[in-house]
Design a protein around this motif. Sequence first.
Motif, PDB file in Angstrom:
ATOM      1  N   GLU A 183     -24.031  22.911  -4.866  1.00 19.73           N
ATOM      2  CA  GLU A 183     -25.160  22.776  -4.141  1.00 19.73           C
ATOM      3  C   GLU A 183     -26.065  23.940  -3.981  1.00 19.73           C
ATOM      4  N   LYS A 184     -25.296  25.218  -3.648  1.00 19.17           N
ATOM      5  CA  LYS A 184     -26.319  26.545  -3.562  1.00 19.17           C
ATOM      6  C   LYS A 184     -26.726  26.892  -4.713  1.00 19.17           C
ATOM      7  N   ALA A 185     -25.865  26.753  -6.183  1.00 18.54           N
ATOM      8  CA  ALA A 185     -26.280  27.024  -7.230  1.00 18.54           C
ATOM      9  C   ALA A 185     -27.857  26.339  -7.513  1.00 18.54           C
ATOM     10  N   SER A 186     -27.524  24.995  -7.235  1.00 17.91           N
ATOM     11  CA  SER A 186     -28.974  24.265  -7.443  1.00 17.91           C
ATOM     12  C   SER A 186     -30.015  24.826  -6.240  1.00 17.91           C
ATOM     13  N   ASP A 187     -29.665  25.342  -5.181  1.00 16.80           N
ATOM     14  CA  ASP A 187     -30.600  25.935  -4.418  1.00 16.80           C
ATOM     15  C   ASP A 187     -31.150  26.873  -4.804  1.00 16.80           C
ATOM     16  N   MET A 188     -30.383  27.883  -5.570  1.00 16.32           N
ATOM     17  CA  MET A 188     -30.788  29.230  -5.880  1.00 16.32           C
ATOM     18  C   MET A 188     -31.639  28.898  -7.068  1.00 16.32           C
ATOM     19  N   GLU A 189     -31.394  27.933  -8.150  1.00 17.63           N
ATOM     20  CA  GLU A 189     -32.262  27.637  -9.128  1.00 17.63           C
ATOM     21  C   GLU A 189     -33.661  27.370  -8.767  1.00 17.63           C
ATOM     22  N   LYS A 190     -33.535  26.263  -7.748  1.00 18.22           N
ATOM     23  CA  LYS A 190     -34.624  26.031  -6.947  1.00 18.22           C
ATOM     24  C   LYS A 190     -35.665  26.998  -6.451  1.00 18.22           C
ATOM     25  N   ILE A 191     -34.878  27.988  -5.750  1.00 17.49           N
ATOM     26  CA  ILE A 191     -35.587  29.225  -5.288  1.00 17.49           C
ATOM     27  C   ILE A 191     -36.103  29.920  -6.220  1.00 17.49           C
ATOM     28  N   ILE A 192     -35.445  30.390  -7.230  1.00 17.51           N
ATOM     29  CA  ILE A 192     -35.747  31.098  -8.382  1.00 17.51           C
ATOM     30  C   ILE A 192     -37.249  30.400  -9.073  1.00 17.51           C
ATOM     31  N   SER A 193     -36.891  29.272  -9.326  1.00 12.94           N
ATOM     32  CA  SER A 193     -38.254  28.584 -10.000  1.00 12.94           C
ATOM     33  C   SER A 193     -39.498  28.363  -8.934  1.00 12.94           C
ATOM     34  N   GLU A 194     -39.273  28.408  -7.786  1.00 12.77           N
ATOM     35  CA  GLU A 194     -40.432  28.418  -6.918  1.00 12.77           C
ATOM     36  C   GLU A 194     -40.966  29.801  -6.850  1.00 12.77           C
ATOM     37  N   THR A 195     -40.141  30.824  -6.871  1.00  9.83           N
ATOM     38  CA  THR A 195     -40.258  32.251  -6.788  1.00  9.83           C
ATOM     39  C   THR A 195     -41.297  32.477  -8.034  1.00  9.83           C
ATOM     40  N   ILE A 196     -40.805  32.107  -9.242  1.00  8.08           N
ATOM     41  CA  ILE A 196     -41.494  32.247 -10.496  1.00  8.08           C
ATOM     42  C   ILE A 196     -42.756  31.534 -10.596  1.00  8.08           C
ATOM     43  N   THR A 197     -42.945  30.518 -10.002  1.00  3.79           N
ATOM     44  CA  THR A 197     -44.119  29.598 -10.030  1.00  3.79           C
ATOM     45  C   THR A 197     -45.096  30.480  -9.052  1.00  3.79           C
ATOM     46  N   GLU A 198     -44.499  31.009  -7.900  1.00  3.82           N
ATOM     47  CA  GLU A 198     -45.494  31.459  -6.985  1.00  3.82           C
ATOM     48  C   GLU A 198     -46.037  32.780  -7.783  1.00  3.82           C
ATOM     49  N   ALA A 199     -44.971  33.505  -8.394  1.00 10.78           N
ATOM     50  CA  ALA A 199     -45.348  34.846  -9.072  1.00 10.78           C
ATOM     51  C   ALA A 199     -46.344  34.509 -10.175  1.00 10.78           C
ATOM     52  N   ARG A 200     -46.216  33.486 -10.981  1.00 10.34           N
ATOM     53  CA  ARG A 200     -47.276  33.244 -11.805  1.00 10.34           C
ATOM     54  C   ARG A 200     -48.787  33.053 -11.255  1.00 10.34           C
ATOM     55  N   ALA A 201     -48.689  32.073 -10.412  1.00  7.85           N
ATOM     56  CA  ALA A 201     -49.812  31.865  -9.477  1.00  7.85           C
ATOM     57  C   ALA A 201     -50.711  33.151  -9.091  1.00  7.85           C
ATOM     58  N   SER A 202     -49.591  34.074  -8.510  1.00  7.43           N
ATOM     59  CA  SER A 202     -50.407  35.225  -7.884  1.00  7.43           C
ATOM     60  C   SER A 202     -50.999  36.081  -9.027  1.00  7.43           C
ATOM     61  N   ILE A 203     -50.185  36.187  -9.934  1.00 11.95           N
ATOM     62  CA  ILE A 203     -50.615  36.857 -11.458  1.00 11.95           C
ATOM     63  C   ILE A 203     -51.732  36.368 -11.708  1.00 11.95           C
ATOM     64  N   GLN A 204     -51.929  34.968 -11.906  1.00 11.72           N
ATOM     65  CA  GLN A 204     -52.894  34.341 -12.351  1.00 11.72           C
ATOM     66  C   GLN A 204     -54.294  34.574 -11.470  1.00 11.72           C
ATOM     67  N   SER A 205     -53.833  34.691 -10.071  1.00  9.74           N
ATOM     68  CA  SER A 205     -55.183  34.705  -9.149  1.00  9.74           C
ATOM     69  C   SER A 205     -55.645  36.226  -9.334  1.00  9.74           C
ATOM     70  N   GLU A 206     -54.703  37.335  -9.307  1.00  9.06           N
ATOM     71  CA  GLU A 206     -55.032  38.567  -9.389  1.00  9.06           C
ATOM     72  C   GLU A 206     -56.054  38.795 -10.984  1.00  9.06           C
ATOM     73  N   SER A 207     -55.260  38.181 -11.998  1.00  4.06           N
ATOM     74  CA  SER A 207     -56.076  38.286 -13.297  1.00  4.06           C
ATOM     75  C   SER A 207     -57.368  37.786 -13.121  1.00  4.06           C
ATOM     76  N   GLU A 208     -57.637  36.656 -12.501  1.00  3.42           N
ATOM     77  CA  GLU A 208     -58.974  36.097 -12.276  1.00  3.42           C
ATOM     78  C   GLU A 208     -59.876  37.001 -11.556  1.00  3.42           C
ATOM     79  N   LYS A 209     -59.198  37.768 -10.043  1.00  2.00           N
ATOM     80  CA  LYS A 209     -59.989  38.618  -9.381  1.00  2.00           C
ATOM     81  C   LYS A 209     -60.463  39.755 -10.393  1.00  2.00           C
ATOM     82  N   ILE A 210     -59.197  40.314 -11.145  1.00  2.00           N
ATOM     83  CA  ILE A 210     -59.585  41.421 -12.062  1.00  2.00           C
ATOM     84  C   ILE A 210     -60.956  41.045 -12.955  1.00  2.00           C
TER      85      ILE A 210
END
Length: 489
Positions: free
Chosen positions: A27-54
């Motif tokens: 269950e913890k491993a599953s939660d970690m995968e979920k957290i990692i996936s969400e983090t990657i998604t947020e990072a991509r969204a942030s990078i996309q937003s910053e790129s658009e701003k730049i």
Amino acid sequence: MFKKIKELLNLNKTLQEKEAYLKKVEEKASDMEKIISETITEARASIQSESEKIIETAKKEAYEIKDTARNDLSDLISKKEKVEEETKEAEENLEKVNKELSKIKKTAAKFKNESVGINELIEKFPSAVDYTVIEQELEILEESLGDGVFNTIIELDLHHKNSKTLRKEMNANNKEIKKVLTSYESRYTTKANKTIYHLMVIGLQAELQNILYTLSYTNLEKALENAKSLTDKYLTVCGSGNANILPTITRFLSELGPLFKNAIEIEYSYYVQKEKEKEEQRRIKEQMRQEAEEQRILEQERKKIEKEEVKYLKEIGINKELLSKETDLDKIAALEARLKELVEQVEKIEEQKEEIVKRANGKAGYVYVISNLGSFGENMFKIGMTRRLNPLDRIDELGDASVPFKFDIHAMVFSDDAVGLEQKMHQTLNANRVNKINIRKEFFYSDIVNLENIIQDIDPTVEFTTTMKALEFRQSQSQSLKEKLQVIE
């Protein structure tokens, strides 16, 4: 048998526990995968937003640069067109000027031929010219001149005209000049000598106008020297041309010389007055600068004292808290004594704060009398004023790199109206000012006894030091003497 069953049950329980633990790990491993996936998604969204701003910022800057370049290009094109128009106009004007010049050359050549012909006519036939007509025309011309040759034809825009008093003085001086010119005219009986005299008068007046026009605040001596050279030059020219008129010319120029000198000094009075006004403005600006500097220093002192006050108040609070909890009589006594000291310190700080406010808002301060034997000698003193809490700071500033030695302090007088006291002392010693033009230079000639009497009359309680210590100067003198003695040995 029961023992075996018990072991099997324990083993079964252990297996169940292991399975539960594995399940939790999964269950913890599953939660970690979920957290990692969400983090990657947020990072991509942030990078996309910053790129658009730049990208957006870059586009905006590019558009701005483009607009600026377009505007600059438009300005350059406009300037180019304007320059081309001006060039074309200049070429047209040049062509017109060349045409006019050609006409003038032709006319000049024509007049030259005519003048040569007229000259030859006069030489061959002198009676062809009616000189009586010329004399009549000259008489009419002289009458039209008003005061005749004694009147200045061109009057330059001199500065004395801007002052009613100076204008009156110059008019009176000009009347004296005309009186001299008129009185000497009658001494020349022949037409030749009278003509020389009239030409000399015209030349002298023109030269005087030129000397007055080129006069400035810094070249009075040069102007007076030029006036003397002028009369000397005319005396030499007239004397070498006709020795018979030399005595009369000498007396004439000797009377005219002082009047010319007076005219120069009247005109120069304007520059002196203007320089005084400039110095007064500079003095006011310097005073404002000093006051601003003193205000800044007082503000620094106030902030410094307030910080100290905060420390003492904090210490008082800590000691009061300790005192409220303390039961030991000796420690209570020590804390009370410490509190008393801290309260006294706070009271002193309050007094200092009040003094700063008083200095900042009023005229209170110190008037000082100082000397610098090595720099200015034993009979020159500086009398100034400062609002500083520590007036010695101001004396140290005055003794910086601008003078070779430090100042000696003879008196330091505190006054609620230091500005007024300083002005009173300056007025008392005004006749002894070193610089009578720049009154910001607060140096005065005096002897030490006279200054002591002035200070004692103001405040008998002020300590006045009559000794000029001049330690650095005397040590330097002593060192120089030692070096000379070593050279002799």
